[in-house]
Design a protein around this motif. Structure first.
Motif, PDB file in Angstrom:
ATOM      1  N   GLY A   1       8.328   6.311   5.777  1.00 12.27           N
ATOM      2  CA  GLY A   1       9.445   6.811   4.928  1.00 12.27           C
ATOM      3  C   GLY A   1      10.501   6.172   4.206  1.00 12.27           C
ATOM      4  N   TRP A   2       9.440   5.856   2.701  1.00 12.77           N
ATOM      5  CA  TRP A   2      10.036   4.724   1.419  1.00 12.77           C
ATOM      6  C   TRP A   2      10.664   5.917   0.783  1.00 12.77           C
ATOM      7  CZ3 TRP A   2      12.522   1.117   0.264  1.00 12.77           C
ATOM      8  CH2 TRP A   2      12.807   0.346  -1.548  1.00 12.77           C
ATOM      9  N   ASP A   3      11.766   5.830   0.402  1.00 14.84           N
ATOM     10  CA  ASP A   3      12.346   6.783  -1.097  1.00 14.84           C
ATOM     11  C   ASP A   3      12.839   5.623  -1.841  1.00 14.84           C
ATOM     12  OD1 ASP A   3      13.839   8.824  -2.897  1.00 14.84           O
ATOM     13  OD2 ASP A   3      14.415  10.114  -0.926  1.00 14.84           O
ATOM     14  N   ALA A   4      11.724   6.344  -2.996  1.00 11.00           N
ATOM     15  CA  ALA A   4      11.987   5.118  -3.836  1.00 11.00           C
ATOM     16  C   ALA A   4      12.817   5.333  -5.014  1.00 11.00           C
ATOM     17  CB  ALA A   4      10.594   5.337  -5.211  1.00 11.00           C
ATOM     18  N   GLU A   5      13.575   6.841  -5.536  1.00 11.05           N
ATOM     19  CA  GLU A   5      14.256   7.325  -5.982  1.00 11.05           C
ATOM     20  C   GLU A   5      16.287   6.572  -4.687  1.00 11.05           C
ATOM     21  OE1 GLU A   5      16.812  11.242  -7.963  1.00 11.05           O
ATOM     22  OE2 GLU A   5      15.097  11.371  -6.550  1.00 11.05           O
ATOM     23  N   ARG A   6      16.146   7.061  -4.004  1.00 19.60           N
ATOM     24  CA  ARG A   6      16.973   6.854  -3.167  1.00 19.60           C
ATOM     25  C   ARG A   6      17.400   4.966  -2.847  1.00 19.60           C
ATOM     26  NH1 ARG A   6      17.595   9.055   1.702  1.00 19.60           N
ATOM     27  NH2 ARG A   6      19.591   8.857   1.974  1.00 19.60           N
TER      28      ARG A   6
ATOM     29  N   GLY B   1       0.705  -1.411   0.049  1.00 24.60           N
ATOM     30  CA  GLY B   1      -0.199  -0.310  -0.100  1.00 24.60           C
ATOM     31  C   GLY B   1       1.145   1.194  -0.470  1.00 24.60           C
ATOM     32  N   GLU B   2       0.398   2.924  -0.654  1.00 21.03           N
ATOM     33  CA  GLU B   2       1.056   3.303  -0.498  1.00 21.03           C
ATOM     34  C   GLU B   2       0.803   4.379   0.894  1.00 21.03           C
ATOM     35  OE1 GLU B   2       2.501   4.945  -3.269  1.00 21.03           O
ATOM     36  OE2 GLU B   2       2.139   3.276  -4.442  1.00 21.03           O
ATOM     37  N   ASP B   3      -0.101   3.814   1.669  1.00 26.20           N
ATOM     38  CA  ASP B   3      -0.206   5.027   2.778  1.00 26.20           C
ATOM     39  C   ASP B   3       0.844   3.733   3.623  1.00 26.20           C
ATOM     40  OD1 ASP B   3      -1.164   2.000   2.734  1.00 26.20           O
ATOM     41  OD2 ASP B   3      -3.188   3.098   4.848  1.00 26.20           O
ATOM     42  N   PHE B   4       1.085   2.056   3.628  1.00 23.52           N
ATOM     43  CA  PHE B   4       2.631   2.331   4.157  1.00 23.52           C
ATOM     44  C   PHE B   4       3.743   2.688   3.677  1.00 23.52           C
ATOM     45  CE2 PHE B   4       5.830  -1.435   3.582  1.00 23.52           C
ATOM     46  CZ  PHE B   4       6.104  -1.257   5.234  1.00 23.52           C
ATOM     47  N   LEU B   5       3.535   2.665   2.804  1.00 28.70           N
ATOM     48  CA  LEU B   5       5.018   3.150   1.905  1.00 28.70           C
ATOM     49  C   LEU B   5       5.678   4.979   2.511  1.00 28.70           C
ATOM     50  CD1 LEU B   5       5.336   2.077  -1.491  1.00 28.70           C
ATOM     51  CD2 LEU B   5       6.493   1.086   0.162  1.00 28.70           C
TER      52      LEU B   5
ATOM     53  N   GLN C   1       9.947  -8.505  -1.973  1.00 33.03           N
ATOM     54  CA  GLN C   1       9.121  -9.425  -0.829  1.00 33.03           C
ATOM     55  C   GLN C   1       9.252  -8.876   0.572  1.00 33.03           C
ATOM     56  OE1 GLN C   1      12.372 -12.340  -2.170  1.00 33.03           O
ATOM     57  NE2 GLN C   1      10.162 -13.900  -2.756  1.00 33.03           N
ATOM     58  N   LEU C   2      11.094  -7.788   1.005  1.00 33.90           N
ATOM     59  CA  LEU C   2      10.761  -7.201   1.488  1.00 33.90           C
ATOM     60  C   LEU C   2      10.019  -6.168   2.867  1.00 33.90           C
ATOM     61  CD1 LEU C   2      14.785  -7.006   2.078  1.00 33.90           C
ATOM     62  CD2 LEU C   2      13.654  -8.461   3.459  1.00 33.90           C
ATOM     63  N   LEU C   3       9.498  -5.886   1.856  1.00 30.57           N
ATOM     64  CA  LEU C   3       8.498  -4.612   2.263  1.00 30.57           C
ATOM     65  C   LEU C   3       7.086  -4.822   2.193  1.00 30.57           C
ATOM     66  CD1 LEU C   3       9.854  -1.785  -0.396  1.00 30.57           C
ATOM     67  CD2 LEU C   3      10.237  -1.975   1.743  1.00 30.57           C
ATOM     68  N   PHE C   4       6.601  -6.219   1.177  1.00 23.44           N
ATOM     69  CA  PHE C   4       5.385  -6.811   1.623  1.00 23.44           C
ATOM     70  C   PHE C   4       5.498  -7.277   2.934  1.00 23.44           C
ATOM     71  CE2 PHE C   4       2.485 -10.479   1.753  1.00 23.44           C
ATOM     72  CZ  PHE C   4       1.028  -9.612   1.290  1.00 23.44           C
ATOM     73  N   GLY C   5       7.121  -7.989   3.726  1.00 21.19           N
ATOM     74  CA  GLY C   5       6.916  -8.736   4.195  1.00 21.19           C
ATOM     75  C   GLY C   5       6.742  -7.554   5.960  1.00 21.19           C
ATOM     76  N   LEU C   6       7.313  -6.834   5.602  1.00 15.49           N
ATOM     77  CA  LEU C   6       7.369  -4.956   6.834  1.00 15.49           C
ATOM     78  C   LEU C   6       6.016  -5.245   7.318  1.00 15.49           C
ATOM     79  CD1 LEU C   6      10.569  -3.194   6.011  1.00 15.49           C
ATOM     80  CD2 LEU C   6       9.960  -4.663   8.581  1.00 15.49           C
ATOM     81  N   GLN C   7       5.258  -4.918   5.779  1.00 14.70           N
ATOM     82  CA  GLN C   7       4.003  -4.261   5.785  1.00 14.70           C
ATOM     83  C   GLN C   7       3.533  -5.595   6.854  1.00 14.70           C
ATOM     84  OE1 GLN C   7       1.012  -2.859   1.971  1.00 14.70           O
ATOM     85  NE2 GLN C   7       0.976  -4.909   2.053  1.00 14.70           N
ATOM     86  N   HIS C   8       2.874  -6.303   6.354  1.00 17.12           N
ATOM     87  CA  HIS C   8       2.404  -7.873   7.626  1.00 17.12           C
ATOM     88  C   HIS C   8       2.378  -7.601   8.380  1.00 17.12           C
ATOM     89  CE1 HIS C   8      -0.178 -10.535   6.544  1.00 17.12           C
ATOM     90  NE2 HIS C   8      -0.029 -11.283   7.843  1.00 17.12           N
ATOM     91  N   ARG C   9       4.287  -7.354   8.881  1.00 13.87           N
ATOM     92  CA  ARG C   9       4.186  -7.080   9.853  1.00 13.87           C
ATOM     93  C   ARG C   9       3.669  -6.179  10.425  1.00 13.87           C
ATOM     94  NH1 ARG C   9       8.347 -10.135  12.275  1.00 13.87           N
ATOM     95  NH2 ARG C   9       8.427  -8.408  13.679  1.00 13.87           N
TER      96      ARG C   9
END
Length: 819
Positions: A40-45, A32-36, A224-232
């Motif tokens: 604090g996800w920076d897609a460029e960096r 989800g965009e709200d999770f990112l 996979q890591l971001l999805f796992g973090l989101q579910h946690r």
């Protein structure tokens, strides 16, 4: 370690043989965009900075120049230690900047106008390395250097050559590295066998504070890591940014794995292993489908909406393994129970034993058309052999045979014997008949309920259980005692689980998860309702921002930021066992010590049912109270009740008396079952004993030829259990005599007929004195035993001797709690 269940995500999952690109696209669509944004996800960096996130990272240390996160304290761990040694107040300490030559600080752009190169805080001036050397040659202050028009800005050198690093390079000679990696590389080059290219690919990111760099990782691993973090985070699990960064830098990145499934496990029992397993499970299960799992010989039941696994690898014959899979897929589509996996695996264990027997054939059971009834008989004999040699119990043998029978029978019913199906060509005589399943042993007549003395002692030690666990755990045990529900039903109660009936009486709303019956109702007492009301207030105060309809009554203390996760029934059972073992011995009234192994959470349900059965509650009413499907389940409590009655009758019959108060010894010589039958059909109850006069018995106690002058009839007998009734009858006679004496409206002959005779009153008094005197001659232990047996007989008398079904009061087992 058992992985935590995660639901299958919505949306069309990729095919089992989907490419990495397809899996990556699917996982990114589930993030989800709200999770990112919150994380604090920076897609460029390619950097995650979860500062202020409720479950990741927390906030930065307030000490100036310190970039470390706080962990449950107002300061980071390093500054916390420094503060304790400083002797300063907290207000004074947080004003002093942290200074250390090893301190990792952030970087910025060189202050020279137009310069794109970074500066680092290891120097005193905020200029890049090249301008710093120019400034040394120039002399003067920083302001004078920056104001010199001959000082020109320099173009940037690009990113650091370390793939994981998100900093800019500071040197244009040799390998372009940032300041941190440039300091490390020279020492590494002096080591023999150093592979610089591999180091550039796998070196840690050099991030500081709560930054987590995903640079240099394959796109699928990042997703996979971001999805796992989101579910946690959705589950409320806390994830320290430093721990997650260490997992990436020390385990995932050096492995060069293209998927999380390929990452080797770190050291056993480590935090990194637990974090990797949980994150990996969530990501891997997100793309699982029933179709994909069916092709495997080990199923992850999350794809079917259940928890756990099913293993088919030990079924050696392909046709039998395929039949087991078809049966399992059909079974899982029909059940919704916490025990679905274990029940299904029991059936597969039965097939495994059948497969082992078929494997002993010359064709190893591969030619199903060659099978016959003899192979079934070999299977049954093998099971008998294993039981005889103590390799399995009787119940296990019965279970394996019956489960194998169920699968074969269901396979034929599902049409698996048609051409092209796995059982095609299977002979008709290859079948396990109902008579092949051994008859189970008679169930033990000893009940699983807890004696009243044990329940009272447990009630007095609830404070110790709360000290070991928490208040929610203690309350769950209290509710188990009071309501007789299953542990899972109590643990998963909703916050709004209390209502009132039409008369204002409290009613508990619960879900029967075992049979999947939702919204059941149970009348409860006011003290129990008060406990629930108090807990509702506690839960609302703990989660004030949550909607009450989304809260649970007994929220767990861990991984529960939203208040929607209940305490776990399995954890409750384990802590309950530790609590019981820590308590002193449970001594019963007769001096015996009760076995602590018989005290477990489910025993409270047996105790609840047995109390009501003993109190004379009708079987249909008790079945409704217990929410049983079948009366057979409820009837077991009445069988225990009958056994206890027989034991009580055996004791009480030793204290029987005739109408003159003489002990009856020679006439009561029948065996126990015959005595119980005689009491049930050969006698009727009178208010203070039993009558065996045939006419009165045939009339159900309503045709006494002597008009109920029982003490004047040889057909009358009594025992010590009727002593309270005899006293009550004597009081009634005396009251009736005094009332008739003052009654002027009646004729003399009518008053004389109705007045109890002095002979009857004298005989009753003498009978009471004789019975009481005989009881007094017993020892203290014998008297206690007789009194308990008499109380049991009085309590259960109406169910066996034709008395009206008047419910007896339930014993007070919670004496420590005010009404």
């Amino acid at each position: 370690m058992t992985p935590i269940l995660t639901p299958v995500v919505d949306g069309p999952a990729p095919e089992p043989d989907a490419s990495d690109a397809e899996l990556t696209t699917f996982l990114w669509s589930m993030i989800g965009e709200d999770f990112l944004a919150e994380a604090g996800w920076d897609a460029e960096r390619r950097v995650l900075t979860p500062e202020g996130h409720p479950t990741m990272g927390g906030r930065r240390c307030p000490v100036p120049n310190c970039q470390s996160p706080t962990r449950g304290m107002k300061l980071c761990s390093t500054c916390y230690s420094r503060h304790r040694k400083s002797g300063m107040s907290a207000q004074e300490f947080v004003k002093i900047p942290r200074i250390s030559r090893h301190l990792h600080m952030g970087t910025g752009t060189c202050r020279v106008s137009g310069c794109e190169r970074p500066w680092n805080n290891s120097g005193k001036e905020p200029v890049c390395r090249a301008h710093r050397w120019q400034m040394i040659k120039h002399g003067g202050t920083l302001e004078e250097f920056l104001a010199d028009p001959d000082i020109k800005g320099l173009s940037g050198l690009g990113d650091c050559s370390v793939l994981a690093c998100n900093r800019q390079a500071i040197s244009e000679f040799g390998t372009r590295l940032c300041h941190s990696h440039g300091k490390v590389l020279p020492a590494l080059r002096r080591k023999a066998g150093f592979d610089e290219e591999m180091w550039l690919r796998t070196a840690p990111s050099g991030s500081f504070g709560i930054e987590i760099s995903f640079r240099g990782l394959p796109e699928l691993v990042v997703a996979q890591l971001l999805f796992g973090l989101q579910h946690r985070c959705q589950r409320g699990a806390r994830t320290e940014a430093g721990n997650f960064r260490a997992l990436i830098d020390k385990t995932i990145r050096p492995s060069l794995a293209q998927r999380l499934e390929d990452v080797p496990d770190p050291a056993a029992n480590s935090d990194a292993l637990r974090l990797l397993n949980r994150t990996r499970v969530y990501a891997v299960r997100a793309v699982k489908t029933p179709e994909g799992e069916y092709a495997k010989d080990e199923w992850d039941l999350v794809a079917f909406g259940h928890r756990g696994y099913l293993v088919f690898t030990e079924i050696h014959q392909p046709w039998l393994r395929e039949s087991g899979k078809r049966w399992a897929r059909d079974y899982l589509s029909k059940v919704r129970s916490k025990s679905s996996a274990s029940h299904a695996q029991q059936h597969l264990h039965g097939l495994v034993k059948l497969s082992d027997t078929l494997r002993a054939r010359p064709d190893r059971g591969l030619d199903k058309a060659a099978l016959a009834r003899a192979d079934i008989e070999n299977f049954l004999n093998r099971m008998s052999f294993l039981e005889t040699n103590d390799e399995m119990s009787t119940l296990t043998r019965i279970a394996y045979i019956s489960k194998a029978r169920n699968v074969l029978k269901a396979g034929r019913a599902m049409g698996l014997t048609r051409p092209g199906e796995p059982l095609a060509g299977l002979p008709d005589d290859f079948v396990i008949h109902r008579t092949d399943v051994p008859k189970p042993p008679e169930p033990s007549e000893e009940g699983q309920d807890l004696p009243a003395e044990v329940l009272r002692q447990l009630g007095t030690h609830l404070d110790a259980f709360e000290a070991m666990t928490c208040y929610e755990m203690r309350l769950s045990v209290e509710l188990l005692m009071d309501t007789g529900r299953r542990p899972e039903e109590i643990c998963r109660l909703d916050l709004n689980c209390l209502t009132r009936d039409g008369k204002g009486k409290p009613v508990l709303l619960y879900n029967n998860w075992k049979e999947q019956r939702i919204g059941r109702q149970l009348p409860i007492h006011e003290p129990t309702a008060k406990l629930i009301i108090a807990q509702q207030e506690r839960a609302r105060a703990r989660f004030p921002d949550r909607t009450p309809s989304k809260l649970v009554l007994l929220p767990t203390q861990n991984l529960n930021l939203r208040g929607d996760r209940s305490i776990d029934a399995n954890h409750l059972s384990g802590m309950h066992r530790e609590w019981v073992e820590s308590l002193p011995d449970f001594v019963l009234d007769d001096g015996t010590v009760f076995d602590k192994e018989k005290i477990f959470p489910y025993a409270y349900r047996h105790s609840f049912a047995q109390r009501h059965a003993d109190a004379g509650v009708a079987i249909d009413v008790l079945a409704e109270l217990m929410d049983h499907d079948s009366y057979e389940t409820t009837r077991s409590y009445y069988r225990v009740k009958e056994v206890r009655l027989r034991e009580a009758v055996e004791r009480v019959r030793k204290m029987q008396f005739d109408r003159q108060g003489k002990r009856i010894w020679g006439t009561v010589t029948t065996v126990l079952d015959a005595e119980r039958t005689r009491r049930a059909i050969g006698a009727v109850v009178v208010p203070f004993g039993t009558c065996s006069e045939p006419t009165n018995v045939a009339a159900g106690g309503g045709a006494c030829p002597l008009r109920f002058r029982c003490v004047g009839c040889d057909h009358f007998s009594t025992d010590v259990s009727y002593l309270p009734d005899l006293r009550t009858y004597l009081d009634d006679l005396l009251r009736q005599r005094e009332k008739l004496k003052s009654m002027a409206e009646a004729d003399d002959w009518a008053r004389a007929e109705a007045t109890p005779s002095d002979e009857e009153i004298t005989r009753i008094r003498a009978l009471i004195q004789r019975v009481t005197a005989d009881v007094e001659t017993l020892t203290e232990a014998e008297r206690t035993e007789i009194q308990k047996a008499a109380a049991t007989v009085r309590q259960m008398r109406q169910n066996f001797l034709g008395m009206p079904r008047i419910r007896q009061p339930l014993p007070d087992l919670r004496v420590e709690r005010p009404a």
